[in-house]
Design an enzyme around this catalytic site. Structure first.
Site, PDB file in Angstrom:
ATOM      1  N   LYS A  53     -15.847 -16.014 -24.935  1.00 46.46           N
ATOM      2  CA  LYS A  53     -15.646 -17.207 -24.236  1.00 46.46           C
ATOM      3  C   LYS A  53     -14.956 -17.216 -22.966  1.00 46.46           C
ATOM      4  CE  LYS A  53     -15.856 -18.868 -28.974  1.00 46.46           C
ATOM      5  NZ  LYS A  53     -15.143 -19.505 -30.341  1.00 46.46           N
ATOM      6  N   GLN A  97      -9.638 -20.506 -32.973  1.00 49.35           N
ATOM      7  CA  GLN A  97     -10.527 -19.285 -33.389  1.00 49.35           C
ATOM      8  C   GLN A  97     -10.470 -19.163 -34.970  1.00 49.35           C
ATOM      9  OE1 GLN A  97     -13.090 -18.047 -31.389  1.00 49.35           O
ATOM     10  NE2 GLN A  97     -14.081 -17.102 -33.610  1.00 49.35           N
ATOM     11  N   ASP A 120     -14.857 -27.867 -30.234  1.00 50.14           N
ATOM     12  CA  ASP A 120     -15.575 -27.029 -31.239  1.00 50.14           C
ATOM     13  C   ASP A 120     -16.345 -28.313 -32.148  1.00 50.14           C
ATOM     14  OD1 ASP A 120     -15.747 -24.446 -31.348  1.00 50.14           O
ATOM     15  OD2 ASP A 120     -13.688 -24.054 -32.354  1.00 50.14           O
TER      16      ASP A 120
HETATM   17  N1  GUN Z   1     -15.213 -18.595 -35.696  1.00 54.57           N
HETATM   18  C1  GUN Z   1     -16.606 -18.193 -35.832  1.00 54.57           C
HETATM   19  N2  GUN Z   1     -17.378 -19.052 -35.168  1.00 54.57           N
HETATM   20  C2  GUN Z   1     -16.476 -19.996 -34.628  1.00 54.57           C
HETATM   21  C3  GUN Z   1     -16.618 -21.124 -33.793  1.00 54.57           C
HETATM   22  O1  GUN Z   1     -17.500 -21.530 -33.148  1.00 54.57           O
HETATM   23  N3  GUN Z   1     -15.270 -21.848 -33.273  1.00 54.57           N
HETATM   24  C4  GUN Z   1     -14.078 -21.142 -33.893  1.00 54.57           C
HETATM   25  N4  GUN Z   1     -12.876 -21.952 -33.274  1.00 54.57           N
HETATM   26  N5  GUN Z   1     -14.000 -20.127 -34.761  1.00 54.57           N
HETATM   27  C5  GUN Z   1     -15.169 -19.580 -34.926  1.00 54.57           C
END
Ligand code: GUN
Length: 293
Positions: A53, A97, A120
């Site tokens: 990211k 996350q 998100d």
């Molecule tokens: N863990 C796995 N996929 C995601 C996601 O799209 N966002 C977040 N914050 N954590 C994750």
């Protein structure tokens, strides 16, 4: 043989579009959009996701910051970080996350995220707004799939869509988005208790498989000419590959590809679109497009 929906190429194209918008904002004296990520503990997959990211942010000219907290962080401490991010005017959007360590209540932490910064799309406010068709942040995977469908010019109006898997972040939002006005599909949402699942899937013009089981979708379940969107990501041991593993999806790709008209490969289909979706949401946050500033 089906046409491959090249998520990697489409995601690169979207990144170029985002980079141009970011450059334009900077030319007009605005700040680059700023995405923050919080990671708690040492989960290897989470570290890889957050690093990707960060890299993606930089590749389009956005600013990124990462808050790395130890596994021993308490829920109260994490909530303090959330409060800080909610109030920091420099940060347009942020993600926590997941998964979080077991001693932290994920629901409570997500509920504390300010919806305006919830890129998100995990808060109840954004999920509710999505269901009502109001401006909102759509979670990364469903948003990425909608982009793939749009940019691959897949006809959706009046089509039968079968979504396999009812998770809050993929299956359920996909069912909502595909049945929306303007997309106009007829949606069936299948899950672990669905009876006669293969029979139902055989009626689908578009199948979205997000069940989390490698090779679950077999060729005999797919109507000839159907479009297949594979959301699965499974790391399978493979001594013949240099890495010692290969990545496979929820569909039995080689066989399903002989029947489907179009299919997303794994890797290189839905996966690359998810990070791009996060960038799109961050850009929207910076521009005040969802919640006017
Ligand atoms: N863990 C796995 N996929 C995601 C996601 O799209 N966002 C977040 N914050 N954590 C994750």
């Amino acid at each position: 043989m089906s046409k491959i929906i090249d998520g990697k190429a489409i995601s690169e194209q979207i990144k170029r579009e985002i980079a141009a918008e970011v450059a334009n904002m900077i030319d007009h004296g605005q700040n680059a959009p700023h995405l923050a990520a919080v990671i708690v503990g040492d989960d290897g997959a989470s570290k890889t996701y957050v690093a990707s990211k960060e890299k993606a942010c930089h590749s389009v000219g956005m600013t990124s910051s990462v808050y790395r907290l130890p596994e021993s962080t308490t829920e109260a401490e994490l909530l303090q970080t959330v409060e800080f991010l909610n109030n920091d005017p420099e940060i347009d959007g942020y993600i926590i996350q997941l998964p979080l360590p077991k001693h932290i209540n994920e629901e409570k932490v997500i509920a504390a995220i300010k919806p305006e910064k919830d890129v998100d799309g995990f808060t109840s406010v954004n999920a509710g707004r999505m269901q009502l068709g109001l401006p909102c942040y759509i979670p990364a995977t469903p948003n990425g799939i909608m982009e793939l469908i749009k940019r691959s010019e897949i006809e959706t109006s009046g089509k039968n869509v079968v979504v396999i898997g009812r998770s809050n972040i993929v299956g359920t939002p996909m069912a909502i988005l595909m049945s929306r006005k303007g997309i106009d599909s007829t949606v069936t949402l299948c899950h672990s208790r669905t009876k006669n699942l293969p029979e139902i899937v055989r009626h689908a013009d578009i199948v979205v498989v997000a069940i989390g089981k490698q090779g679950f979708l077999t060729a005999d379940m797919v109507k000839p000419g159907a479009v297949v969107i594979d959301v699965g990501i499974h790391r399978i041991e493979d001594p013949t590959s240099p890495k010692g593993y290969k990545i496979m999806g929820d569909a039995d790709y080689d066989e399903v590809a002989k029947v489907a008209s179009m299919i997303t490969p794994v890797p290189g289909g839905v996966g690359p679109m998810t990070i791009v979706s996060l960038l799109q949401n961050t850009l929207k946050a910076a521009k005040g497009e969802v919640y006017p500033k």
